[in-house]
Design an enzyme around this catalytic site. Sequence first.
Site, PDB file in Angstrom:
ATOM      1  N   ASP A 200       3.276   1.424   7.961  1.00  0.00           N
ATOM      2  CA  ASP A 200       2.036   0.674   7.726  1.00  0.00           C
ATOM      3  C   ASP A 200       2.191  -0.429   6.682  1.00  0.00           C
ATOM      4  O   ASP A 200       1.819  -0.276   5.514  1.00  0.00           O
ATOM      5  CB  ASP A 200       0.900   1.609   7.324  1.00  0.00           C
ATOM      6  CG  ASP A 200      -0.463   0.908   7.367  1.00  0.00           C
ATOM      7  OD1 ASP A 200      -0.507  -0.260   7.825  1.00  0.00           O
ATOM      8  OD2 ASP A 200      -1.459   1.517   6.957  1.00  0.00           O
TER       9      ASP A 200
ATOM     10  N   ASP B 208       0.854  -1.192   0.000  1.00  0.00           N
ATOM     11  CA  ASP B 208       0.000   0.000   0.000  1.00  0.00           C
ATOM     12  C   ASP B 208       0.890   1.242   0.000  1.00  0.00           C
ATOM     13  O   ASP B 208       0.732   2.145   0.819  1.00  0.00           O
ATOM     14  CB  ASP B 208      -0.912  -0.016   1.226  1.00  0.00           C
ATOM     15  CG  ASP B 208      -2.043   0.998   1.137  1.00  0.00           C
ATOM     16  OD1 ASP B 208      -2.439   1.355   0.014  1.00  0.00           O
ATOM     17  OD2 ASP B 208      -2.533   1.431   2.198  1.00  0.00           O
TER      18      ASP B 208
END
Length: 328
Positions: A217, A201
């Site tokens: 993340d 991501d």
Amino acid sequence: MNDNAFTFQTLHPETIMDALFEQGIMVDSGLTPLNSYENRVYQFQDEDRRRFVVKFYRPERWSVDQIREEHQFALELVKDEVPVAAPLAFNGQTLLAHQGYHYAIFPSVGGRQFEADNIDQMEAVGRYLGRLHQTGRKRPFTFRPDIGLAEYLFEPRQVFEDAALIPSGQKAAFLKATDTLLSAVTECWRTDFATLRLHGDCHAGNILWRDGPLFVDLDDARNGPAIQDLWMLLNGDKAEQRMQLETIIEAYEEVSEFDTAEIGLIEPLRAMRLVYYLAWLIRRWGDPAFPKNFPWLTGEDYWQRQTTTFIEQTKILHEPPLQLTPMY
């Protein structure tokens, strides 16, 4: 209970503080919620004025083995001097448990927002992505999934079919546009690319800048093609995207090889992300945080726009893919 039905309403501040106290951490500040809808993430300061972030994982989304693989990947990256936010270990464990929740504790890392229009920053990100992928190529994830059509297209299509919140007056046109888009992606999709462990991501919001990039993340880490971690950094018209991609690839190839044939996967991957994201919103609608933060999801205008977006993306898939200048 599956992850679609789950909410975090039982995750009270006292529960969080008790979980931290079990690991020997006394919270000496409030718990500041950070921007995360999928999980619950809080920043805090302990009695020694050290800053931490605690992340409580949404139950049932990832298995224990899958989360541990994410953590192991982050720790490998740190060992290989790739700047990522990695979890801290307590008694040798990075994945902790309290009252049915799994959670992890990270050092709080500050930084400025990565500037996607800054050529020097883009070069640095490309270089470190090359290093990140060097580590990713050492072995695949065993438990975490591969990027593929089933998860990103066909399962979301069924979610759309079953969704009661799509206005009845828009549903038929939206499903038709979805089916046309799915067919176009399927025609363009390839499975002969090399796969590696990815950030998964890698957009500008998941990169901080502190004298260099810091990737945060890894919750969406998967196996897939290298281009998945590059294309979300591109913005603007085709000429601008070409220049940005050439900048990234040139820096990337200082440390790692890149298969330019994967550039043809950019628009299929973009379409897959559009479809997957929309299905994710629908799946999470039972969590009160989602109606509160995405109230427009039930509106007629929104679904008209999504139908148009899918139609436009289908047209793009029928166009020639982004081309680099001949030197590549």
